[in-house]
Design a protein around this motif. Structure first.
Motif, PDB file in Angstrom:
ATOM      1  N   VAL A 185      40.139 -41.337 -60.309  1.00 45.27           N
ATOM      2  CA  VAL A 185      40.230 -42.768 -61.151  1.00 45.27           C
ATOM      3  C   VAL A 185      39.801 -43.804 -60.190  1.00 45.27           C
ATOM      4  O   VAL A 185      38.646 -44.796 -60.829  1.00 45.27           O
ATOM      5  CB  VAL A 185      41.428 -42.878 -62.082  1.00 45.27           C
ATOM      6  N   LYS A 186      40.405 -44.105 -59.197  1.00 45.10           N
ATOM      7  CA  LYS A 186      40.250 -45.289 -58.223  1.00 45.10           C
ATOM      8  C   LYS A 186      38.552 -45.128 -57.646  1.00 45.10           C
ATOM      9  O   LYS A 186      37.932 -46.082 -57.821  1.00 45.10           O
ATOM     10  CB  LYS A 186      41.056 -45.209 -57.113  1.00 45.10           C
ATOM     11  N   GLY A 187      38.213 -43.884 -57.624  1.00 46.17           N
ATOM     12  CA  GLY A 187      36.821 -43.763 -57.073  1.00 46.17           C
ATOM     13  C   GLY A 187      36.034 -44.452 -58.011  1.00 46.17           C
ATOM     14  O   GLY A 187      34.767 -45.160 -57.759  1.00 46.17           O
ATOM     15  N   VAL A 188      35.978 -43.894 -59.292  1.00 49.39           N
ATOM     16  CA  VAL A 188      35.092 -44.292 -60.440  1.00 49.39           C
ATOM     17  C   VAL A 188      35.301 -45.763 -60.571  1.00 49.39           C
ATOM     18  O   VAL A 188      34.191 -46.469 -60.746  1.00 49.39           O
ATOM     19  CB  VAL A 188      35.359 -43.482 -61.773  1.00 49.39           C
TER      20      VAL A 188
ATOM     21  N   LEU B  38      45.485 -37.697 -46.166  1.00 49.70           N
ATOM     22  CA  LEU B  38      44.141 -38.216 -45.969  1.00 49.70           C
ATOM     23  C   LEU B  38      43.596 -39.624 -47.247  1.00 49.70           C
ATOM     24  O   LEU B  38      43.154 -40.456 -46.787  1.00 49.70           O
ATOM     25  CB  LEU B  38      42.927 -37.406 -46.321  1.00 49.70           C
ATOM     26  N   THR B  39      44.155 -39.230 -48.410  1.00 49.28           N
ATOM     27  CA  THR B  39      44.116 -39.958 -49.557  1.00 49.28           C
ATOM     28  C   THR B  39      44.792 -41.482 -49.214  1.00 49.28           C
ATOM     29  O   THR B  39      44.220 -42.441 -49.543  1.00 49.28           O
ATOM     30  CB  THR B  39      44.711 -39.331 -50.834  1.00 49.28           C
ATOM     31  N   LEU B  40      45.911 -41.167 -48.638  1.00 52.72           N
ATOM     32  CA  LEU B  40      46.611 -42.560 -48.241  1.00 52.72           C
ATOM     33  C   LEU B  40      46.017 -43.418 -47.402  1.00 52.72           C
ATOM     34  O   LEU B  40      46.019 -44.680 -47.464  1.00 52.72           O
ATOM     35  CB  LEU B  40      48.078 -42.345 -47.937  1.00 52.72           C
ATOM     36  N   ILE B  41      45.338 -42.794 -46.501  1.00 48.47           N
ATOM     37  CA  ILE B  41      44.583 -43.586 -45.538  1.00 48.47           C
ATOM     38  C   ILE B  41      43.506 -44.074 -45.940  1.00 48.47           C
ATOM     39  O   ILE B  41      42.929 -45.262 -46.075  1.00 48.47           O
ATOM     40  CB  ILE B  41      43.976 -42.458 -44.465  1.00 48.47           C
ATOM     41  N   LEU B  42      42.564 -43.491 -46.965  1.00 49.01           N
ATOM     42  CA  LEU B  42      41.171 -44.070 -47.682  1.00 49.01           C
ATOM     43  C   LEU B  42      41.569 -45.095 -48.576  1.00 49.01           C
ATOM     44  O   LEU B  42      40.856 -45.748 -48.597  1.00 49.01           O
ATOM     45  CB  LEU B  42      40.593 -42.931 -48.215  1.00 49.01           C
TER      46      LEU B  42
ATOM     47  N   GLY C  48      39.300 -57.370 -47.840  1.00 49.18           N
ATOM     48  CA  GLY C  48      39.402 -57.639 -49.167  1.00 49.18           C
ATOM     49  C   GLY C  48      38.331 -57.558 -50.021  1.00 49.18           C
ATOM     50  O   GLY C  48      38.111 -58.122 -51.146  1.00 49.18           O
ATOM     51  N   ARG C  49      37.317 -56.534 -49.376  1.00 49.85           N
ATOM     52  CA  ARG C  49      36.190 -56.301 -50.169  1.00 49.85           C
ATOM     53  C   ARG C  49      35.937 -54.787 -50.302  1.00 49.85           C
ATOM     54  O   ARG C  49      36.301 -54.185 -49.135  1.00 49.85           O
ATOM     55  CB  ARG C  49      34.819 -57.097 -49.632  1.00 49.85           C
ATOM     56  N   VAL C  50      35.281 -54.562 -51.317  1.00 50.55           N
ATOM     57  CA  VAL C  50      34.978 -52.932 -51.275  1.00 50.55           C
ATOM     58  C   VAL C  50      33.389 -52.687 -51.813  1.00 50.55           C
ATOM     59  O   VAL C  50      32.887 -53.887 -52.615  1.00 50.55           O
ATOM     60  CB  VAL C  50      35.969 -52.126 -52.257  1.00 50.55           C
ATOM     61  N   SER C  51      32.978 -51.615 -51.644  1.00 47.69           N
ATOM     62  CA  SER C  51      31.624 -51.404 -51.928  1.00 47.69           C
ATOM     63  C   SER C  51      31.659 -49.757 -52.726  1.00 47.69           C
ATOM     64  O   SER C  51      32.624 -48.976 -52.728  1.00 47.69           O
ATOM     65  CB  SER C  51      30.876 -51.224 -50.813  1.00 47.69           C
ATOM     66  N   GLU C  52      30.537 -49.551 -52.995  1.00 50.91           N
ATOM     67  CA  GLU C  52      30.403 -48.232 -53.877  1.00 50.91           C
ATOM     68  C   GLU C  52      30.542 -46.927 -52.823  1.00 50.91           C
ATOM     69  O   GLU C  52      31.199 -46.072 -53.417  1.00 50.91           O
ATOM     70  CB  GLU C  52      28.907 -47.850 -54.279  1.00 50.91           C
ATOM     71  N   LEU C  53      30.397 -47.160 -51.578  1.00 49.13           N
ATOM     72  CA  LEU C  53      30.766 -45.979 -50.497  1.00 49.13           C
ATOM     73  C   LEU C  53      32.246 -46.044 -50.536  1.00 49.13           C
ATOM     74  O   LEU C  53      32.690 -44.823 -50.241  1.00 49.13           O
ATOM     75  CB  LEU C  53      30.130 -46.537 -49.177  1.00 49.13           C
TER      76      LEU C  53
ATOM     77  N   MET D 126      33.907 -41.906 -51.179  1.00 50.49           N
ATOM     78  CA  MET D 126      34.541 -41.242 -50.259  1.00 50.49           C
ATOM     79  C   MET D 126      35.783 -40.776 -51.285  1.00 50.49           C
ATOM     80  O   MET D 126      36.210 -39.519 -50.801  1.00 50.49           O
ATOM     81  CB  MET D 126      35.011 -42.199 -49.075  1.00 50.49           C
ATOM     82  N   LEU D 127      36.596 -41.400 -51.825  1.00 55.81           N
ATOM     83  CA  LEU D 127      37.683 -41.255 -52.750  1.00 55.81           C
ATOM     84  C   LEU D 127      37.284 -40.063 -53.536  1.00 55.81           C
ATOM     85  O   LEU D 127      37.825 -39.175 -53.602  1.00 55.81           O
ATOM     86  CB  LEU D 127      38.141 -42.132 -53.213  1.00 55.81           C
ATOM     87  N   LEU D 128      36.088 -40.185 -54.177  1.00 55.12           N
ATOM     88  CA  LEU D 128      35.847 -39.136 -55.222  1.00 55.12           C
ATOM     89  C   LEU D 128      35.376 -37.889 -54.391  1.00 55.12           C
ATOM     90  O   LEU D 128      35.715 -36.583 -54.910  1.00 55.12           O
ATOM     91  CB  LEU D 128      34.325 -39.566 -55.702  1.00 55.12           C
TER      92      LEU D 128
END
Length: 387
Positions: free
Chosen positions: A117-120, A353-357, A363-368, A372-374
């Motif tokens: 869900v967070k990845g999407v 691994l999930t908690l690290i990602l 303060g910024r995020v991108s599609e990449l 990675m989460l997906l």
């Protein structure tokens, strides 16, 4: 008026379906059929649940706008955790003994929310942010996240994940992957206390940490021109809207809980008939549990409100850990039911691994970041199917 009635159609159909399941023998008849009819019935109920979840997400969105952040998303988070606790409690009290039920449920919700869900959500918010831009993206053009609030969420999620799902494997005071009774009561006290303190700060002194940058800049400072440009909503009308949306959301969640219990039986039967891994049942139930919050997060991300999406997702993960653990430990103790909390080694690695990602680097995020989460989520699902 017609639009409002049409929007509540899934809820009305859900009520009719629930009455049919509870007052007739159709469910018992369906459970005795081959795999294809069982899967057909499960598919129809799944579509109904998703449509109802969409309605719940709509009312939650309306409440969030009326109540403001972060209080608005807390209403949905608190309601959805009721679904999870009801499903787990009913299975522990009436179903077959399954000592890993709570562990598998919590882990499934965490992986679905924090990877899928967070990845999407991040991908959608990043695309909304870059719409209409022809120049290469600059760091300041990326989707913004309130890093202080996100870090507070993730720090607590990490702490409770390790204490509840990883550390029991290394405990020396119990023969199984669990703690002794005194440590379990300590974990219960710590879980509830930390969650209560966190909520008090989130809606009180540290409220601005959970708002996006634009909301922080405008919070509490409206100009005279802005205040007179639009007539305020009358208090009675606003209160009526809150009560209406709250009642409809609660009704939808209640019907979802009761239908999901019937679906749990169908899922178990279908998986057994097809010879699929039993862990896949936890994945399917987890999808039903988080459906309202997932749809609400997607809606907020589509509007560019990434922080509200993250408040919903992180709040769901945190409440799952802080409230489910005490509930299942108490039920297990009072009913003499074994409870195993520690994850298997493979699941522990995926959780770490999930908690690290999910930990924000800036303060910024991108599609990449979402991709990675997906990827982790897809690998986890694949392992559930083939294990």
């Amino acid at each position: 008026m017609r639009t409002a009635v049409f929007r509540e159609t899934p809820l009305l159909i859900g009520i009719v379906a629930l009455i049919g399941l509870e007052t007739t023998t159709v469910l018992d008849w369906l459970l005795l059929q081959p795999a294809l009819p069982v899967l057909t019935g499960l598919g129809l109920l799944s579509v109904l649940v998703l449509l109802m979840a969409r309605g719940v997400a709509h009312h939650a969105d309306q409440l969030a706008e009326r109540l403001g952040e972060p209080l608005g998303t807390l209403v949905l988070t608190g309601s959805v955790i009721v679904i999870e606790l009801a499903l787990i409690a009913s299975t522990m009290l009436t179903g077959d003994s399954n000592p890993t039920l709570a562990r598998d449920s919590m882990f499934s919700v965490l992986m679905i929310v924090l990877t899928g869900v967070k990845g999407v959500t991040v991908i959608v918010a990043a695309r909304v942010q870059r719409q209409g831009r022809t120049q290469p993206m600059q760091p300041e053009d990326l989707a913004a996240v309130n890093q202080s609030g996100s870090s507070a969420y993730i720090n607590l999620i990490t702490t409770m994940s390790v204490l509840a799902l990883v550390l029991p494997n290394f405990s020396q005071d119990s023969l199984e992957a669990n703690y002794s009774l005194p440590i379990n009561w300590l974990l219960t006290f710590v879980s509830i206390s930390l969650y209560a303190i966190f909520l008090r700060g989130q809606v009180g002194r540290y409220r601005n940490l959970f708002l996006d940058t634009a909301q922080q800049q405008t919070s509490g400072s409206l100009s005279l021109a802005d205040s007179t440009a639009e007539a305020p909503t009358p208090p009675d009308e606003a209160e009526g809207s809150i009560l209406k949306n709250g009642a409809l959301m609660a009704a939808g969640l209640l019907v979802l809980v009761l239908i999901a219990e019937s679906m749990g039986t169908l899922i178990e039967t279908g998986i057994n008939d097809l010879g699929l891994p039993s862990s896949l049942g936890g994945l399917l139930v987890g999808l039903l549990v988080v459906a309202p919050e997932a749809l609400n997060a997607f809606q907020a991300a589509g509007k560019g409100e990434l922080q509200r999406s993250l408040n919903t997702l992180y709040g769901s993960s945190l409440s799952t850990l802080c409230l489910t653990v005490p509930a299942v430990l108490a039920i297990g103790e009072f009913t003499n039911t074994d409870v195993i909390l520690g994850l298997d080694p493979l699941e522990s690695v995926l959780l770490v691994l999930t908690l690290i990602l999910v930990r924000p680097i800036s303060g910024r995020v991108s599609e990449l970041d979402g991709l990675m989460l997906l990827t982790v989520g897809v690998v986890w699902v694949a392992l559930q199917v083939v294990s």
